[in-house]
Design an enzyme around this catalytic site. Sequence first.
Site, PDB file in Angstrom:
ATOM      1  N   HIS A  60       3.364  -6.879 -11.943  1.00  0.00           N
ATOM      2  CA  HIS A  60       3.354  -6.172 -13.244  1.00  0.00           C
ATOM      3  C   HIS A  60       4.442  -6.733 -14.156  1.00  0.00           C
ATOM      4  CE1 HIS A  60       0.490  -3.228 -11.928  1.00  0.00           C
ATOM      5  NE2 HIS A  60       1.302  -2.594 -11.103  1.00  0.00           N
TER       6      HIS A  60
ATOM      7  N   ASP B 137      11.051   4.065  -5.779  1.00  0.00           N
ATOM      8  CA  ASP B 137      11.407   5.459  -5.477  1.00  0.00           C
ATOM      9  C   ASP B 137      12.222   5.501  -4.187  1.00  0.00           C
ATOM     10  OD1 ASP B 137      11.573   8.148  -4.947  1.00  0.00           O
ATOM     11  OD2 ASP B 137       9.433   8.547  -5.223  1.00  0.00           O
TER      12      ASP B 137
ATOM     13  N   HIS C  85      -3.620  -3.942 -12.495  1.00  0.00           N
ATOM     14  CA  HIS C  85      -4.141  -3.700 -11.145  1.00  0.00           C
ATOM     15  C   HIS C  85      -5.455  -4.432 -10.929  1.00  0.00           C
ATOM     16  CE1 HIS C  85      -1.580   0.120 -10.557  1.00  0.00           C
ATOM     17  NE2 HIS C  85      -1.024  -0.940  -9.997  1.00  0.00           N
TER      18      HIS C  85
ATOM     19  N   HIS D 185       4.105  -6.631  -5.433  1.00  0.00           N
ATOM     20  CA  HIS D 185       3.161  -5.923  -6.316  1.00  0.00           C
ATOM     21  C   HIS D 185       3.826  -5.596  -7.660  1.00  0.00           C
ATOM     22  CE1 HIS D 185      -0.046  -2.872  -7.226  1.00  0.00           C
ATOM     23  NE2 HIS D 185       0.943  -2.398  -7.981  1.00  0.00           N
ATOM     24  N   GLU D 186       5.000  -4.978  -7.612  1.00  0.00           N
ATOM     25  CA  GLU D 186       5.652  -4.551  -8.859  1.00  0.00           C
ATOM     26  C   GLU D 186       6.033  -5.748  -9.721  1.00  0.00           C
ATOM     27  OE1 GLU D 186       5.380  -1.569  -9.833  1.00  0.00           O
ATOM     28  OE2 GLU D 186       4.714  -0.805  -7.890  1.00  0.00           O
TER      29      GLU D 186
HETATM   30 ZN   LIG Z   1       0.918  -1.339  -9.639  1.00  0.00          ZN
END
Ligand SMILES: [Zn+2]
Length: 262
Positions: free
Chosen positions: A215, A190, A221, A211-212
């Site tokens: 994924h 963002d 998580h 973190h992203e």
């Molecule tokens: Zn996440």
Amino acid sequence: MWLTFLCAVCLLPGSLALPLPKEAGGMNEEQWKQAQDYLKRFYPYDSKSKDMNSLEVKLKMMQKFFGLPVTGILNSRIIIIMRRPRCGIPDVPENPQGPKWTSSVVTYRIASYTRDLPRFQVDQIVAKAFQMWGKVIPLNFRKVERGIADIILRFAVGVHGDPYPFDGPGNTLAHAFFPGPGLGGDAHFDDDETWTDGRGRGINFLYTATHELGHSLGLPHSSNPKSVMYPTYMNENSEDFQLSWDDIRSIQKLYGNIYYFK
Ligand SMILES: [Zn+2]
Ligand SMILES: [Zn+2]
């Protein structure tokens, strides 16, 4: 008598609201409304319960995830967690064992940049975030400058071409998609946040990118606050950090240990 009662109600705007359910735990209407939105968004699935739409069930899932007493009743501790900036991905994945990349080389492309950091620094930080994972699993990441790539990273604001619009400063910071074709693997940040290299006020881009990309590689998580896959942003104000054992164990469970493959 009945008519008189109705008119009395009409004269008092705002008094028509229905009483809040017991799950609201005495919180006000605004807090209960925000909590409902949060629970629907981040706890959309529940494989064990037949009553998937029950807010009480979702609240209990959230309390369990964050290690709080499982009461099914809203309280200030939960509201504090709900107000933290966080990742936009639900805390309980639809499939606990998600998909993974099957080739040993995964390509990525940075499709758009932020103005908060110089372009070369975004490139460096993204490469470093990939290496956080790449040094513990037998996967190699290769940057491409144009065309198709497995993982496309970009900065965007508001509505940006997928069903998950960003929400201005704070709240949701970023989201990513689990491995797969098309949007699969892509990571979006963002750009209404202020992104930093770990110094000064703002959101640490290395921490969030790591973190992203977790994924993007298939990790859900973690409820371990030491894990980079913890869903809320921990104000990690450092230029450097390490994956936790929890992160390493989870990613190696998906891809295997690097020492056996290289
Ligand atoms: Zn996440
Ligand atoms: Zn997006």
